[in-house]
Design an enzyme around this catalytic site. Structure first.
Site, PDB file in Angstrom:
ATOM      1  N   ASP A  17       0.848  -1.197   0.000  1.00 41.39           N
ATOM      2  CA  ASP A  17       0.000   0.000   0.000  1.00 41.39           C
ATOM      3  C   ASP A  17       0.879   1.241   0.000  1.00 41.39           C
ATOM      4  O   ASP A  17       1.697   1.434   0.910  1.00 41.39           O
ATOM      5  CB  ASP A  17      -0.909  -0.037   1.240  1.00 41.39           C
ATOM      6  CG  ASP A  17      -2.013   1.012   1.159  1.00 41.39           C
ATOM      7  OD1 ASP A  17      -2.187   1.627   0.090  1.00 41.39           O
ATOM      8  OD2 ASP A  17      -2.703   1.201   2.179  1.00 41.39           O
ATOM      9  N   HIS A  48      -3.564  13.764   1.046  1.00 36.58           N
ATOM     10  CA  HIS A  48      -3.730  12.873   2.202  1.00 36.58           C
ATOM     11  C   HIS A  48      -2.471  12.903   3.078  1.00 36.58           C
ATOM     12  O   HIS A  48      -2.560  12.999   4.307  1.00 36.58           O
ATOM     13  CB  HIS A  48      -4.011  11.440   1.746  1.00 36.58           C
ATOM     14  CG  HIS A  48      -4.016  10.454   2.883  1.00 36.58           C
ATOM     15  ND1 HIS A  48      -4.988  10.451   3.861  1.00 36.58           N
ATOM     16  CD2 HIS A  48      -3.144   9.463   3.219  1.00 36.58           C
ATOM     17  CE1 HIS A  48      -4.726   9.485   4.738  1.00 36.58           C
ATOM     18  NE2 HIS A  48      -3.614   8.878   4.380  1.00 36.58           N
ATOM     19  N   ARG A  70       2.286  16.919  12.857  1.00 36.85           N
ATOM     20  CA  ARG A  70       3.394  17.879  12.695  1.00 36.85           C
ATOM     21  C   ARG A  70       2.849  19.118  12.004  1.00 36.85           C
ATOM     22  O   ARG A  70       3.061  19.321  10.801  1.00 36.85           O
ATOM     23  CB  ARG A  70       4.514  17.267  11.823  1.00 36.85           C
ATOM     24  CG  ARG A  70       5.191  16.019  12.404  1.00 36.85           C
ATOM     25  CD  ARG A  70       6.190  15.426  11.408  1.00 36.85           C
ATOM     26  NE  ARG A  70       5.551  15.068  10.151  1.00 36.85           N
ATOM     27  CZ  ARG A  70       4.892  13.918   9.948  1.00 36.85           C
ATOM     28  NH1 ARG A  70       4.837  13.011  10.894  1.00 36.85           N
ATOM     29  NH2 ARG A  70       4.329  13.679   8.792  1.00 36.85           N
ATOM     30  N   GLU A  81     -10.316   3.977   4.269  1.00 35.20           N
ATOM     31  CA  GLU A  81      -9.439   4.738   3.375  1.00 35.20           C
ATOM     32  C   GLU A  81      -9.848   4.412   1.944  1.00 35.20           C
ATOM     33  O   GLU A  81      -9.829   3.247   1.537  1.00 35.20           O
ATOM     34  CB  GLU A  81      -7.957   4.398   3.616  1.00 35.20           C
ATOM     35  CG  GLU A  81      -7.463   4.915   4.958  1.00 35.20           C
ATOM     36  CD  GLU A  81      -5.936   4.857   5.124  1.00 35.20           C
ATOM     37  OE1 GLU A  81      -5.281   4.062   4.412  1.00 35.20           O
ATOM     38  OE2 GLU A  81      -5.422   5.610   5.973  1.00 35.20           O
ATOM     39  N   ASP A  94      -9.044   0.405   2.544  1.00 36.43           N
ATOM     40  CA  ASP A  94      -8.009   0.012   3.513  1.00 36.43           C
ATOM     41  C   ASP A  94      -8.507   0.411   4.904  1.00 36.43           C
ATOM     42  O   ASP A  94      -8.130   1.440   5.459  1.00 36.43           O
ATOM     43  CB  ASP A  94      -6.704   0.726   3.156  1.00 36.43           C
ATOM     44  CG  ASP A  94      -5.588   0.432   4.146  1.00 36.43           C
ATOM     45  OD1 ASP A  94      -5.614  -0.636   4.774  1.00 36.43           O
ATOM     46  OD2 ASP A  94      -4.689   1.287   4.286  1.00 36.43           O
ATOM     47  N   GLN A 112      -3.424   1.984  15.342  1.00 33.35           N
ATOM     48  CA  GLN A 112      -2.351   2.420  14.435  1.00 33.35           C
ATOM     49  C   GLN A 112      -1.440   3.459  15.101  1.00 33.35           C
ATOM     50  O   GLN A 112      -0.213   3.371  15.017  1.00 33.35           O
ATOM     51  CB  GLN A 112      -2.990   3.009  13.172  1.00 33.35           C
ATOM     52  CG  GLN A 112      -1.997   3.432  12.094  1.00 33.35           C
ATOM     53  CD  GLN A 112      -2.695   4.150  10.937  1.00 33.35           C
ATOM     54  OE1 GLN A 112      -3.918   4.233  10.865  1.00 33.35           O
ATOM     55  NE2 GLN A 112      -1.892   4.670  10.016  1.00 33.35           N
ATOM     56  N   TYR A 128       2.539   2.321  15.325  1.00 28.44           N
ATOM     57  CA  TYR A 128       3.149   2.460  13.993  1.00 28.44           C
ATOM     58  C   TYR A 128       4.613   2.882  14.000  1.00 28.44           C
ATOM     59  O   TYR A 128       5.305   2.716  12.988  1.00 28.44           O
ATOM     60  CB  TYR A 128       2.328   3.411  13.104  1.00 28.44           C
ATOM     61  CG  TYR A 128       2.625   4.876  13.247  1.00 28.44           C
ATOM     62  CD1 TYR A 128       2.120   5.600  14.324  1.00 28.44           C
ATOM     63  CD2 TYR A 128       3.401   5.543  12.306  1.00 28.44           C
ATOM     64  CE1 TYR A 128       2.384   6.939  14.454  1.00 28.44           C
ATOM     65  CE2 TYR A 128       3.670   6.894  12.439  1.00 28.44           C
ATOM     66  CZ  TYR A 128       3.156   7.589  13.505  1.00 28.44           C
ATOM     67  OH  TYR A 128       3.422   8.927  13.639  1.00 28.44           O
ATOM     68  N   THR A 139      -9.140  -5.689   4.474  1.00 35.48           N
ATOM     69  CA  THR A 139      -9.055  -4.747   3.356  1.00 35.48           C
ATOM     70  C   THR A 139     -10.076  -5.209   2.334  1.00 35.48           C
ATOM     71  O   THR A 139     -10.029  -6.367   1.908  1.00 35.48           O
ATOM     72  CB  THR A 139      -7.643  -4.767   2.718  1.00 35.48           C
ATOM     73  OG1 THR A 139      -6.663  -4.539   3.732  1.00 35.48           O
ATOM     74  CG2 THR A 139      -7.520  -3.715   1.631  1.00 35.48           C
ATOM     75  N   THR A 186      -4.648   6.585   0.313  1.00 36.14           N
ATOM     76  CA  THR A 186      -5.908   7.327   0.380  1.00 36.14           C
ATOM     77  C   THR A 186      -5.915   8.488  -0.599  1.00 36.14           C
ATOM     78  O   THR A 186      -4.986   9.292  -0.632  1.00 36.14           O
ATOM     79  CB  THR A 186      -6.094   7.865   1.806  1.00 36.14           C
ATOM     80  OG1 THR A 186      -5.908   6.783   2.714  1.00 36.14           O
ATOM     81  CG2 THR A 186      -7.470   8.452   1.996  1.00 36.14           C
ATOM     82  N   GLU A 237      -9.164  12.481   8.320  1.00 34.99           N
ATOM     83  CA  GLU A 237      -9.042  13.833   7.770  1.00 34.99           C
ATOM     84  C   GLU A 237     -10.337  14.623   7.922  1.00 34.99           C
ATOM     85  O   GLU A 237     -10.325  15.784   8.296  1.00 34.99           O
ATOM     86  CB  GLU A 237      -8.664  13.749   6.285  1.00 34.99           C
ATOM     87  CG  GLU A 237      -7.295  13.142   6.061  1.00 34.99           C
ATOM     88  CD  GLU A 237      -7.137  12.637   4.637  1.00 34.99           C
ATOM     89  OE1 GLU A 237      -6.776  13.447   3.778  1.00 34.99           O
ATOM     90  OE2 GLU A 237      -7.385  11.447   4.385  1.00 34.99           O
TER      91      GLU A 237
END
Ligand code: CA
Length: 440
Positions: free
Chosen positions: A140, A147, A156, A212, A246, A253, A257, A270, A373, A387
């Site tokens: 992926d 995105h 950030r 996603e 997804d 996550q 991650y 998925t 995405t 989002e």
């Protein structure tokens, strides 16, 4: 050999299956996507079929040698199988020959029409649809710059894009075993989570389940280990595209991650649409690649050539709809959450193939590559709830009066994709849907 426009794309061509001539059909004779099906309730082996209007054509039931010759006959014979892998492996000359043969067989006034036995046509509504391919590997990407920017900004704010983003197509290796066909219920995953305001981790059902909206790229013919696929050759290795959901558990996550990327927050399911729209069928909708704004770095030479810049993009309009259990009980139609486009891909699907193999990694027939995405710049073009809800800081209303930040049990998510261009017949991807069911 290259993908090119030919008589199969002629918008004037119609089918003797008149339902395929409906302007709203996703599957006119110009599309001819491949899937795997059997008649519902039958115990027959599943086989490769082609969607045409509201029917599936059982290619093997026609009897390849009675209708087709040469490469088309060999390709049709490969459809007598429970996956498209055998056809994928044959390569573009066979795919294109079968497409031409099917187009001539199914078009209005075809002299071969009487050679299609009635049992070779099954209504899609009467068919059980399976995963189109045996998927050995799934990767992926993260190729929509909006995105990447939207998601990065949550963590950030001043520096949303990491410094590698415009140089290297970012991806992770996904889980092939949990890829399911559209319509398969998705069980809310349980796992270890820790939200920012919590002192330590806890275990339980995910509270931040998301979707996603992505495109999937099915590899046709693969490459030998150690022999990269060049950008110039990449399109000969792409069989076709499908829709991908997804599913992502954001709370799992975000805790797991770093430093190795997504794991259990993604690998529980998925979903993909059952029909693979071939790269041949998408030819009229090819576009220039995403125009890098002035100041962005040029890609390294292995990721750059004139042809990819000129026609490496594909224009696919995509939408995501949500239908809650309450909405369904009140007979309220699914509510459109977002509309977006494949044109937000910073990297073309051909750059993804070239990059995936540049280290010598081998791709095999039936391997699936997802784009990441597909979000646009506006809130109404977000391909995920992360989002849309700005990580649960904004809720949005459904027509039933309910509100959402992330998915609730009973919510059904529906993706659609369609290609349109002046002077050509519009084609569609069908549907990718999945309903969230409670955690075990
Ligand atoms: Ca993804």
């Amino acid at each position: 050999m290259s993908v090119k426009l030919d008589e199969t794309h002629d918008p004037a061509v119609t089918s003797w299956l008149t339902c395929a001539n409906d302007a709203n059909s996703d599957f006119p004779i110009q599309n001819l996507p491949f899937g795997v099906f059997r008649k519902r309730g039958s115990d027959a082996a599943a086989r490769v079929g082609v969607a045409i209007g509201s029917y599936v054509l059982d290619v093997a039931a026609i009897g390849a040698g009675r209708v087709f010759e040469g490469a088309a006959a060999a390709a049709a014979a490969a459809c007598n199988a429970p996956s498209v892998n055998g056809l994928m492996e044959l390569g573009r000359s066979h795919w294109s020959a079968l497409r031409l043969g099917l187009s001539r067989l199914l078009r209005s006034a075809s002299p071969m029409r009487h050679r299609v036995p009635p049992e070779a046509l099954v209504r899609i509504d009467d068919a059980e649809l399976f995963l189109p391919a045996f998927i050995g590997d799934y990767s992926d990407f993260f190729a929509s710059i909006h995105h990447a920017t939207n998601a990065g900004r949550l963590f950030r704010p001043d520096n949303p894009l990491l410094p590698n983003y415009k140089h290297v197509p970012i991806a992770y290796h996904g889980r092939a075993s949990s890829i399911v066909v559209s319509g398969t219920p998705v069980i809310r995953p349980r796992g270890q989570t820790r939200l920012p305001d919590e002192a330590g981790p806890s275990f339980g059902a995910s509270q931040r389940l998301d979707y996603e909206l992505e495109l999937g790229v099915f590899i046709g013919s693969g490459n030998a280990l150690g022999k990269p696929i060049s950008l110039a050759d990449a399109q000969d290795h792409v069989f076709g595209l499908c829709l991908v959901n997804d599913w992502s558990a954001r709370d799992i996550q975000s805790w797991e991650y770093q430093p190795l990327g997504p794991f259990l927050g993604k690998s529980f399911a998925t979903s993909i649409s059952p029909w693979v729209v071939t790269l041949d069928a998408l030819m009229p909708f090819r576009r220039s690649a995403y125009a890098r704004p002035p100041g962005d770095p040029a890609p390294l030479p292995y990721l750059d050539n004139h042809a990819d810049r000129a026609s490496g993009g594909i224009d696919i309009a995509l939408s995501v709809k949500l239908s809650s259990q309450t909405m369904r009980s009140q007979r309220i139609a699914p509510h459109t959450l977002a509309q977006t486009s494949s044109q937000y891909l910073y990297w073309t699907i051909f750059q993804m193939v070239a990059h995936h193999t540049v280290n010598g990694c081998n791709l095999r027939p039936g391997d699936l590559i997802a784009t990441g995405t597909l979000s646009g710049p506006e809130r109404t073009a977000c391909g995920s709830l992360l989002e849309m809800s700005v990580n649960a800081s904004h809720s949005f209303a459904l027509p039933s009066g309910e509100t959402r930040t992330f998915l609730e049990d009973g919510d059904e998510v529906l993706f659609h994709g369609r290609c349109s261009r002046e002077g050509y017949r519009s084609i569609g991807f069908g549907e990718c849907r999945g309903v969230v069911v409670p955690a075990n």
